[in-house]
Design a protein around this motif. Structure first.
Motif, mmCIF file in Angstrom:
data_model
loop_
_atom_site.group_PDB
_atom_site.id
_atom_site.type_symbol
_atom_site.label_atom_id
_atom_site.label_comp_id
_atom_site.label_asym_id
_atom_site.label_seq_id
_atom_site.Cartn_x
_atom_site.Cartn_y
_atom_site.Cartn_z
ATOM 1 N N ASP A 1 0.840 -1.213 0.000
ATOM 2 C CA ASP A 1 0.000 0.000 0.000
ATOM 3 C C ASP A 1 0.871 1.258 0.000
ATOM 4 O OD1 ASP A 1 -2.298 -1.520 -0.016
ATOM 5 O OD2 ASP A 1 -2.670 -1.322 2.148
ATOM 6 N N GLU A 2 1.936 1.254 0.781
ATOM 7 C CA GLU A 2 2.850 2.399 0.835
ATOM 8 C C GLU A 2 3.547 2.596 -0.512
ATOM 9 O OE1 GLU A 2 5.030 5.644 2.003
ATOM 10 O OE2 GLU A 2 3.293 4.738 2.969
ATOM 11 N N GLN A 3 3.980 1.486 -1.122
ATOM 12 C CA GLN A 3 4.632 1.590 -2.430
ATOM 13 C C GLN A 3 3.655 2.066 -3.499
ATOM 14 O OE1 GLN A 3 6.372 -2.304 -2.925
ATOM 15 N NE2 GLN A 3 8.263 -1.711 -1.879
ATOM 16 N N THR A 4 2.403 1.633 -3.428
ATOM 17 C CA THR A 4 1.387 2.093 -4.371
ATOM 18 C C THR A 4 1.181 3.590 -4.234
ATOM 19 O OG1 THR A 4 0.282 -0.055 -4.270
ATOM 20 C CG2 THR A 4 -1.024 1.779 -5.102
ATOM 21 N N ARG A 5 1.156 4.085 -3.007
ATOM 22 C CA ARG A 5 1.017 5.513 -2.761
ATOM 23 C C ARG A 5 2.209 6.277 -3.333
ATOM 24 N NH1 ARG A 5 2.938 9.239 0.151
ATOM 25 N NH2 ARG A 5 4.285 7.898 1.372
ATOM 26 N N GLN A 6 3.434 5.751 -3.127
ATOM 27 C CA GLN A 6 4.636 6.405 -3.636
ATOM 28 C C GLN A 6 4.660 6.421 -5.168
ATOM 29 O OE1 GLN A 6 7.878 4.319 -1.798
ATOM 30 N NE2 GLN A 6 7.679 5.429 0.155
ATOM 31 N N ILE A 7 4.248 5.341 -5.797
ATOM 32 C CA ILE A 7 4.194 5.278 -7.266
ATOM 33 C C ILE A 7 3.202 6.309 -7.792
ATOM 34 C CG2 ILE A 7 3.449 3.859 -9.221
ATOM 35 C CD1 ILE A 7 4.729 1.461 -7.757
ATOM 36 N N GLY A 8 2.046 6.432 -7.149
ATOM 37 C CA GLY A 8 1.064 7.445 -7.556
ATOM 38 C C GLY A 8 1.628 8.847 -7.444
ATOM 39 N N GLU A 9 2.370 9.106 -6.372
ATOM 40 C CA GLU A 9 2.979 10.422 -6.184
ATOM 41 C C GLU A 9 4.032 10.697 -7.257
ATOM 42 O OE1 GLU A 9 5.750 12.594 -2.846
ATOM 43 O OE2 GLU A 9 4.175 11.218 -2.147
ATOM 44 N N LEU A 10 4.837 9.689 -7.576
ATOM 45 C CA LEU A 10 5.854 9.852 -8.617
ATOM 46 C C LEU A 10 5.209 10.100 -9.985
ATOM 47 C CD1 LEU A 10 8.461 7.131 -7.594
ATOM 48 C CD2 LEU A 10 8.757 9.616 -7.506
ATOM 49 N N GLN A 11 4.094 9.424 -10.263
ATOM 50 C CA GLN A 11 3.395 9.646 -11.532
ATOM 51 C C GLN A 11 2.868 11.080 -11.620
ATOM 52 O OE1 GLN A 11 0.477 6.498 -11.505
ATOM 53 N NE2 GLN A 11 1.740 5.141 -12.777
#
Length: 109
Positions: free
Chosen positions: A88-98
């Protein structure tokens, strides 16, 4: 029909029932039940024979092994929750990077 003929089948059924219960009580008396168990004790397994006959067998699984399985299951559940949190944390970080990449692309154009 006289009353005594009505009670005869009931009396016969009761006597058969009590007779079978006494046989089952004798069979149950062959099993000793003890509430204390050592970790090296094996669990008993019930095997159904043909008809209504049941026999007790040694399962080959000890109390200690069962406790170890329980502890392993609890540890696996805890690890799974930690991995879900990490995903979940990595998904949040990927969304932020996008979002940052989209912002950078807009500034470049």
């Amino acid at each position: 029909m006289p009353t005594r003929f009505l009670f005869t089948p009931a009396i016969l059924a009761c006597s058969l029932l009590f007779g079978s219960l006494s046989v089952q009580a004798e069979e149950a008396a062959k099993v000793q039940i003890d509430s204390s168990a050592a970790s090296s004790d094996n669990l008993a397994a019930i095997h159904r024979e043909s008809g209504m006959s049941h026999t007790l067998h040694d399962s080959g699984v000890s109390v200690a092994e069962l406790k170890k399985m329980r502890d392993t299951l609890n540890q696996n559940a805890s690890d799974l929750l930690e991995l879900r949190r990490l995903v979940d944390e990595q998904t949040r970080q990927i969304g932020e990077l996008q979002r940052r990449l989209e912002d950078t692309n807009r500034k470049v154009q």
